[in-house]
Design a protein around this motif. Sequence first.
Motif, short mmCIF file in Angstrom:
data_model
loop_
_atom_site.label_atom_id
_atom_site.label_comp_id
_atom_site.label_asym_id
_atom_site.label_seq_id
_atom_site.Cartn_x
_atom_site.Cartn_y
_atom_site.Cartn_z
N SER A 13 24.72 -14.19 68.56
CA SER A 13 23.30 -14.53 68.57
C SER A 13 23.04 -15.93 69.10
O SER A 13 21.90 -16.37 69.11
N GLN A 14 24.08 -16.63 69.55
CA GLN A 14 23.90 -18.00 69.99
C GLN A 14 24.06 -18.13 71.50
O GLN A 14 24.95 -17.54 72.10
N ALA A 15 23.19 -18.94 72.10
CA ALA A 15 23.30 -19.23 73.51
C ALA A 15 24.28 -20.38 73.72
O ALA A 15 24.42 -21.26 72.88
N ALA A 16 24.98 -20.35 74.85
CA ALA A 16 25.82 -21.46 75.25
C ALA A 16 25.83 -21.49 76.77
O ALA A 16 26.16 -20.49 77.42
N LEU A 17 25.42 -22.62 77.33
CA LEU A 17 25.44 -22.79 78.77
C LEU A 17 26.68 -23.56 79.18
O LEU A 17 27.01 -24.59 78.58
N ARG A 18 27.37 -23.09 80.19
CA ARG A 18 28.44 -23.83 80.86
C ARG A 18 28.27 -23.58 82.34
O ARG A 18 28.33 -22.44 82.79
N PHE A 19 28.04 -24.63 83.10
CA PHE A 19 27.75 -24.44 84.51
C PHE A 19 28.20 -25.64 85.32
O PHE A 19 28.43 -26.72 84.79
N GLY A 20 28.32 -25.44 86.60
CA GLY A 20 28.74 -26.51 87.50
C GLY A 20 27.57 -27.18 88.18
O GLY A 20 26.53 -26.56 88.41
N CYS A 21 27.76 -28.45 88.48
CA CYS A 21 26.83 -29.19 89.33
C CYS A 21 27.68 -29.92 90.38
O CYS A 21 28.61 -30.64 90.02
N SER A 22 27.40 -29.72 91.64
CA SER A 22 28.13 -30.45 92.67
C SER A 22 27.62 -31.89 92.75
O SER A 22 26.59 -32.23 92.17
#
Length: 341
Positions: A13-22
């Motif tokens: 039920s929990q959101a987690a963002l993991r993402f790249g930024c150049s």
Amino acid sequence: MKWLTLAALVAPSQAALRFGCSTLTIQRLDPLVEPGKAPSAHLHQIVGGNAFNATMSGDIGEQGTCTTCTFSEDFSNYWTAVMFFKHPNGTYKRVPIMQNTALPNGINGGMTVYYTQQDFNSNGNVKITSFKPGFRMVVGSPTATKSSIPGLKFVCLETKGTRFPELNDFPSKPCKGGIMTVHHFPSCWDGKNLDSPDHQSHMYNTVKEAFNPAGPCPASHPVRVAQVAYETLWDTTQFNNMWPADGSNPFVLSFSDSKGYGTHADYLFGWKGDSLQRAMDSSCMFQACENGRPLKSQAVNNMNKCTVKNMVNEDIDGWLKFLPGQGADNHDMSGMTGMKQ
């Protein structure tokens, strides 16, 4: 930051963002600590929205036209000090930034950004509140003389996937796969101030280490916000055969710190509209948050082509006699004295 193993601990039920930024730009600019000053005291790597400049105010999410981050609604800016190799002859060479193995291929340097709920563990039914337009914060201080802030770490990489052990200062030996720096921000907000004189007092930290269960927010800082963290991978391997004969650490951060105690990071919120709140209210995880579920995302080539102009125009490559801002032009750390140690 052991996301490879900790991801399994996150409740559905929990959101987690993991993402790249150049990488957006590498310049001596710091609109948070040294607004309006060009150049600032030391060199930073900056990622995120192209509204970035020496002086920033207002709703950044409404000012940018492109972003180097995966999520095209994120015009925030994220920045850290740059790493250099110091040759035994006294000259300096900037260490290249490499892509995290967890991210799509082709990203130009940059960093991995996390937004998680109470350090990747149960949020105890506490609502995660998005930051507000104009919000900004700093973790760490370039004037620190000891390691005292949880979540500011170095990792000696065997491969790009290595995540431990986490070290309080620079590794004491050549690292086969490079060095990772970790910057982990507090997640309790006073609910009133978008900033504070030291850029830290409006926030409160309730964790002892990165991605461990967070305690409840205190009455002074009652609002639980997303846990923000950065991972930056530095390709130090090309310098391994130049390690000093006496075994001393040859790497320094861009403000002449050879210990690593002064490692720090800056954050300037710039998500467009209610996009971050929608993400924190959802149940998505990592790549499952992309493609409109619930966040809009973009291809790597669009991330890489977003840039800003060079506003300082100085040599930051090649073998340098001085670190940018730390030598003949007599820049010092005077603009940093208000920051916590």
